[in-house]
Design a protein around this motif. Sequence first.
Motif, PDB file in Angstrom:
ATOM      1  N   SER A   1       7.528 -11.784  -3.399  1.00  0.00           N
ATOM      2  CA  SER A   1       6.991 -13.756  -3.993  1.00  0.00           C
ATOM      3  C   SER A   1       7.371 -13.487  -5.564  1.00  0.00           C
ATOM      4  CB  SER A   1       6.746 -14.529  -4.037  1.00  0.00           C
ATOM      5  OG  SER A   1       6.400 -15.475  -4.163  1.00  0.00           O
ATOM      6  N   CYS A   2       6.329 -13.163  -5.572  1.00  0.00           N
ATOM      7  CA  CYS A   2       5.187 -13.336  -6.777  1.00  0.00           C
ATOM      8  C   CYS A   2       5.603 -12.355  -7.974  1.00  0.00           C
ATOM      9  CB  CYS A   2       4.050 -13.493  -7.292  1.00  0.00           C
ATOM     10  SG  CYS A   2       2.646 -12.390  -6.859  1.00  0.00           S
ATOM     11  N   ASN A   3       5.315 -10.838  -7.885  1.00  0.00           N
ATOM     12  CA  ASN A   3       5.999  -9.616  -7.994  1.00  0.00           C
ATOM     13  C   ASN A   3       4.806  -9.393  -8.959  1.00  0.00           C
ATOM     14  OD1 ASN A   3       7.798  -8.168  -6.881  1.00  0.00           O
ATOM     15  ND2 ASN A   3       8.840 -10.624  -6.928  1.00  0.00           N
ATOM     16  N   GLN A   4       3.679  -9.771  -8.909  1.00  0.00           N
ATOM     17  CA  GLN A   4       2.766  -9.724 -10.069  1.00  0.00           C
ATOM     18  C   GLN A   4       1.379  -9.612  -9.462  1.00  0.00           C
ATOM     19  OE1 GLN A   4       2.374 -13.942 -11.653  1.00  0.00           O
ATOM     20  NE2 GLN A   4       4.123 -14.191 -12.468  1.00  0.00           N
ATOM     21  N   GLY A   5       1.314  -9.383  -8.139  1.00  0.00           N
ATOM     22  CA  GLY A   5       0.358  -9.295  -8.003  1.00  0.00           C
ATOM     23  C   GLY A   5      -0.363 -10.325  -7.314  1.00  0.00           C
ATOM     24  N   THR A   6      -0.651 -11.487  -7.127  1.00  0.00           N
ATOM     25  CA  THR A   6      -1.784 -12.792  -6.776  1.00  0.00           C
ATOM     26  C   THR A   6      -1.332 -13.491  -5.814  1.00  0.00           C
ATOM     27  OG1 THR A   6      -0.253 -13.988  -7.832  1.00  0.00           O
ATOM     28  CG2 THR A   6      -1.856 -13.166  -9.498  1.00  0.00           C
ATOM     29  N   CYS A   7       0.063 -13.521  -5.355  1.00  0.00           N
ATOM     30  CA  CYS A   7       0.467 -13.778  -3.610  1.00  0.00           C
ATOM     31  C   CYS A   7      -0.215 -13.212  -2.578  1.00  0.00           C
ATOM     32  CB  CYS A   7       1.480 -14.703  -3.737  1.00  0.00           C
ATOM     33  SG  CYS A   7       2.872 -12.716  -3.558  1.00  0.00           S
ATOM     34  N   GLY A   8       0.275 -12.013  -2.489  1.00  0.00           N
ATOM     35  CA  GLY A   8      -0.376 -11.058  -1.196  1.00  0.00           C
ATOM     36  C   GLY A   8       0.710 -10.688  -0.546  1.00  0.00           C
ATOM     37  N   THR A   9       2.521 -11.906  -0.807  1.00  0.00           N
ATOM     38  CA  THR A   9       3.310 -11.724   0.080  1.00  0.00           C
ATOM     39  C   THR A   9       3.856  -9.966   0.537  1.00  0.00           C
ATOM     40  OG1 THR A   9       4.327 -13.899  -0.926  1.00  0.00           O
ATOM     41  CG2 THR A   9       5.528 -12.476  -0.025  1.00  0.00           C
ATOM     42  N   CYS A  10       3.726  -8.841  -0.172  1.00  0.00           N
ATOM     43  CA  CYS A  10       3.936  -8.040  -0.167  1.00  0.00           C
ATOM     44  C   CYS A  10       3.363  -6.741   0.498  1.00  0.00           C
ATOM     45  CB  CYS A  10       5.003  -6.953  -1.279  1.00  0.00           C
ATOM     46  SG  CYS A  10       3.608  -7.026  -2.927  1.00  0.00           S
ATOM     47  N   LYS A  11       2.302  -7.590   0.721  1.00  0.00           N
ATOM     48  CA  LYS A  11       0.963  -6.400   1.553  1.00  0.00           C
ATOM     49  C   LYS A  11       1.652  -5.940   2.782  1.00  0.00           C
ATOM     50  CE  LYS A  11      -2.764  -8.636   0.760  1.00  0.00           C
ATOM     51  NZ  LYS A  11      -3.814  -9.204   1.334  1.00  0.00           N
ATOM     52  N   LEU A  12       1.036  -4.778   2.710  1.00  0.00           N
ATOM     53  CA  LEU A  12       2.040  -3.776   3.638  1.00  0.00           C
ATOM     54  C   LEU A  12       0.853  -2.488   4.340  1.00  0.00           C
ATOM     55  CD1 LEU A  12       1.994  -1.072   2.201  1.00  0.00           C
ATOM     56  CD2 LEU A  12       3.996  -1.852   1.512  1.00  0.00           C
ATOM     57  N   GLN A  13       1.272  -1.836   5.005  1.00  0.00           N
ATOM     58  CA  GLN A  13       0.181  -0.924   5.461  1.00  0.00           C
ATOM     59  C   GLN A  13       0.810   0.572   4.973  1.00  0.00           C
ATOM     60  OE1 GLN A  13      -2.482  -1.827   7.700  1.00  0.00           O
ATOM     61  NE2 GLN A  13      -3.243   0.851   7.565  1.00  0.00           N
ATOM     62  N   VAL A  14      -0.358   1.836   4.173  1.00  0.00           N
ATOM     63  CA  VAL A  14       0.026   2.319   4.233  1.00  0.00           C
ATOM     64  C   VAL A  14      -0.225   3.513   5.329  1.00  0.00           C
ATOM     65  CG1 VAL A  14      -0.198   5.151   3.151  1.00  0.00           C
ATOM     66  CG2 VAL A  14      -0.609   2.787   1.719  1.00  0.00           C
ATOM     67  N   LEU A  15       0.686   4.075   6.085  1.00  0.00           N
ATOM     68  CA  LEU A  15       0.510   4.909   7.555  1.00  0.00           C
ATOM     69  C   LEU A  15      -0.275   6.661   7.453  1.00  0.00           C
ATOM     70  CD1 LEU A  15       3.164   3.897   9.417  1.00  0.00           C
ATOM     71  CD2 LEU A  15       1.225   3.043   9.465  1.00  0.00           C
ATOM     72  N   CYS A  16       0.446   6.835   5.945  1.00  0.00           N
ATOM     73  CA  CYS A  16       0.713   8.502   5.615  1.00  0.00           C
ATOM     74  C   CYS A  16       0.887   8.307   4.195  1.00  0.00           C
ATOM     75  CB  CYS A  16       1.206   9.632   6.225  1.00  0.00           C
ATOM     76  SG  CYS A  16       3.520   9.321   5.964  1.00  0.00           S
ATOM     77  N   GLY A  17       0.157   9.129   3.385  1.00  0.00           N
ATOM     78  CA  GLY A  17       0.645   9.325   2.080  1.00  0.00           C
ATOM     79  C   GLY A  17      -0.386   8.477   1.111  1.00  0.00           C
ATOM     80  N   GLU A  18      -1.073   8.877  -0.072  1.00  0.00           N
ATOM     81  CA  GLU A  18      -2.167   8.141  -1.150  1.00  0.00           C
ATOM     82  C   GLU A  18      -1.469   7.836  -1.893  1.00  0.00           C
ATOM     83  OE1 GLU A  18      -5.962   9.135  -3.552  1.00  0.00           O
ATOM     84  OE2 GLU A  18      -4.545  11.595  -2.616  1.00  0.00           O
ATOM     85  N   VAL A  19      -1.260   6.381  -2.418  1.00  0.00           N
ATOM     86  CA  VAL A  19      -1.254   5.709  -3.367  1.00  0.00           C
ATOM     87  C   VAL A  19      -1.824   5.208  -4.358  1.00  0.00           C
ATOM     88  CG1 VAL A  19       0.211   4.461  -1.332  1.00  0.00           C
ATOM     89  CG2 VAL A  19      -1.891   3.144  -1.978  1.00  0.00           C
ATOM     90  N   ASP A  20      -1.811   5.005  -5.146  1.00  0.00           N
ATOM     91  CA  ASP A  20      -2.672   4.812  -6.737  1.00  0.00           C
ATOM     92  C   ASP A  20      -2.467   2.779  -7.086  1.00  0.00           C
ATOM     93  OD1 ASP A  20      -3.413   3.720  -9.391  1.00  0.00           O
ATOM     94  OD2 ASP A  20      -2.595   4.876 -10.681  1.00  0.00           O
TER      95      ASP A  20
END
Length: 340
Positions: free
Chosen positions: A34-53
């Motif tokens: 939705s916002c693509n700015q990190g403010t709405c949380g619509t794109c929240k997902l679960q990291v199953l394996c691996g590491e993210v910054d």
Amino acid sequence: MSAAISVSGRRVECAEDQSILEAFLRAGVWMPNSCNQGTCGTCKLQVLCGEVDHRDSPLETLTADERASGLALACQARPLEDTEVALRGTEIGRSTHPLRDLTATVVDVEDVARDTRRVRLGLEEPLAFSAGQYVEVLVPGTSERRQYSLANTAQEDKVLELHVRRIPGGVASEWLFGPVSVGDRVEVRGPLGDFHVPEADQDEGEPMVLIGGGTGLAPLLGIARTALERHPNRMMVLYHGVRTEADLYDTDRLEELAERYRSFSFVTVLSRETRPGHRSGYAPDAFVEDVASARRWSGWLCGSPALVESGVKAFKRRRMAPRLIHREKFEPADGYGPGS
């Protein structure tokens, strides 16, 4: 250095400077956004394996506990290694219009209301999108991007129509209400967002109510025209809420729709003055006054967070199913939001 990311069996390469969301969208793999700015949380997902910054993910949107449990914001996170993710409780695996970078040319600039302009951008090649989505525009001479909803239908894919509200001191406003000229070249990225009409084979022709605040009218125009073309006898009412009569625009286009489709009507609502021919107050309240029951209706809201939240309450008050409520908040970020 790139890393591979996968979701529901779909695997794509993610460049070092790309977010997880951007990599999937450019590959035509859908993820909620939705916002693509990190403010709405619509794109929240679960990291199953691996590491993210997590990069610039706000703590207000993604808490420390959520990060520790493996959650991430797809629009902000970058994979540090090959990574597998999962969406949370949403449809997965379907395709979408690929995210693209295009160069556009300003073909028209028109003042349509107080502090509101219509800007049309011509493309050398068509952009595939769904009515209701938005694009990001790189403000010339800066590194700043601003988001603008499209007023187009999907068939109007070579000239993008944006409705822009003046924000005092805003970087984009300084350009769009200043030196912008026909012929200017502009970098555009899109389409983005999940606020759009369903696919034609999923559109059952249910009654619709659309409520837009200010330039929140823009995506509703594309959505309304698309929905009425599919089902000309569909019952539909659109509410446009603004502060004063001087802030209204495109009533002529709405009148044309009402003449063409007898099942369509629109209501203009002024919150700060009383004028003949317009309702006074707030658009969601006008809807509650007009509609006794919205069961089996779909609802579409676009505008400020206050308008959207009030609209959701109004729809639920009239017994609209939550799954049929669609919303696009103009989330402010550094004083701007889509349509600003």
